[in-house]
Design an enzyme around this catalytic site. Structure first.
Site, PDB file in Angstrom:
ATOM      1  N   HIS A  73     -25.953 -13.171  -3.745  1.00 32.07           N
ATOM      2  CA  HIS A  73     -26.345 -13.668  -5.052  1.00 32.07           C
ATOM      3  C   HIS A  73     -27.711 -13.326  -5.079  1.00 32.07           C
ATOM      4  O   HIS A  73     -28.318 -13.266  -3.758  1.00 32.07           O
ATOM      5  CB  HIS A  73     -26.359 -15.266  -4.243  1.00 32.07           C
ATOM      6  CG  HIS A  73     -24.820 -16.060  -4.916  1.00 32.07           C
ATOM      7  ND1 HIS A  73     -24.269 -16.260  -5.656  1.00 32.07           N
ATOM      8  CD2 HIS A  73     -23.606 -15.270  -3.257  1.00 32.07           C
ATOM      9  CE1 HIS A  73     -22.385 -16.475  -5.944  1.00 32.07           C
ATOM     10  NE2 HIS A  73     -22.624 -16.254  -4.584  1.00 32.07           N
ATOM     11  N   PRO A  74     -28.154 -13.545  -6.472  1.00 33.63           N
ATOM     12  CA  PRO A  74     -29.687 -12.925  -6.306  1.00 33.63           C
ATOM     13  C   PRO A  74     -30.339 -14.531  -6.750  1.00 33.63           C
ATOM     14  O   PRO A  74     -29.942 -15.570  -6.436  1.00 33.63           O
ATOM     15  CB  PRO A  74     -29.498 -12.835  -7.526  1.00 33.63           C
ATOM     16  CG  PRO A  74     -28.068 -13.377  -8.763  1.00 33.63           C
ATOM     17  CD  PRO A  74     -27.643 -13.645  -7.703  1.00 33.63           C
TER      18      PRO A  74
END
Length: 169
Positions: A73-74
């Site tokens: 997940h960014p």
């Protein structure tokens, strides 16, 4: 009258070769343990059966498994370039001011420093301000409490992504 037929995406997922199904599950969640648990329980009769299995698998993840899932997940406000999923999920940041983006970057860095991973929230439907407020609130949590919040947020994200998978034509 409701249809009892299997949605096209779920039928395709149930019938997929193992490698293809595993790849689809990794698009939903970066945890190999989570994906393997869902893969092992195929076929699913209904989308709800798949969602329930996803929730059960999420509840069983170890700290290492959670870290693996979070690694995909960014940070909020910086979706992965060329990744339509993270861009769609972080749509609430699309019109955010430079000031809000800078504040979120600073908060994300402080959060990462404290917890050792990105701030994770189910961003779908949230504004940039709501996400900023959530970081401000959650940064005060004890690590054990935050880990369980992250687990719950991952579960919400996975359900949304699984729904997209089973509804695809």
């Amino acid at each position: 009258m409701t249809s009892t037929s299997t949605p096209p995406g779920l039928a395709r997922f149930n019938a997929s070769e193992e490698d293809a199904a595993l790849a689809a599950l990794h698009e939903v969640c970066g945890s190999t343990a989570w994906a393997r648990r869902l893969l092992a329980a195929r076929p699913y009769a209904t989308p709800e059966d798949l969602y329930t299995a996803g929730d059960a698998a999420m509840a069983e993840l170890t700290a290492r498994d959670l870290a693996e899932a979070m690694a995909g997940h960014p940070p909020i406000g910086r979706p992965k370039p060329g990744d339509p999923t993270s861009a769609r999920e972080q749509r609430g940041m699309a019109g955010a001011s430079d000031e809000l983006r800078a504040e979120l970057l600073e908060l994300n860095l402080a959060y990462q420093e404290k917890f050792g991973h990105v701030f994770l929230i189910c961003a779908t439907g949230r504004t940039g301000e709501q996400m900023r407020d959530a970081v401000k609130e959650r940064i005060a949590n004890a690590p054990e409490r935050e880990r369980e919040i992250v687990r719950a947020e991952l579960g919400k994200i996975n359900r949304i992504r699984l729904a997209r998978l089973v509804e695809e034509d």
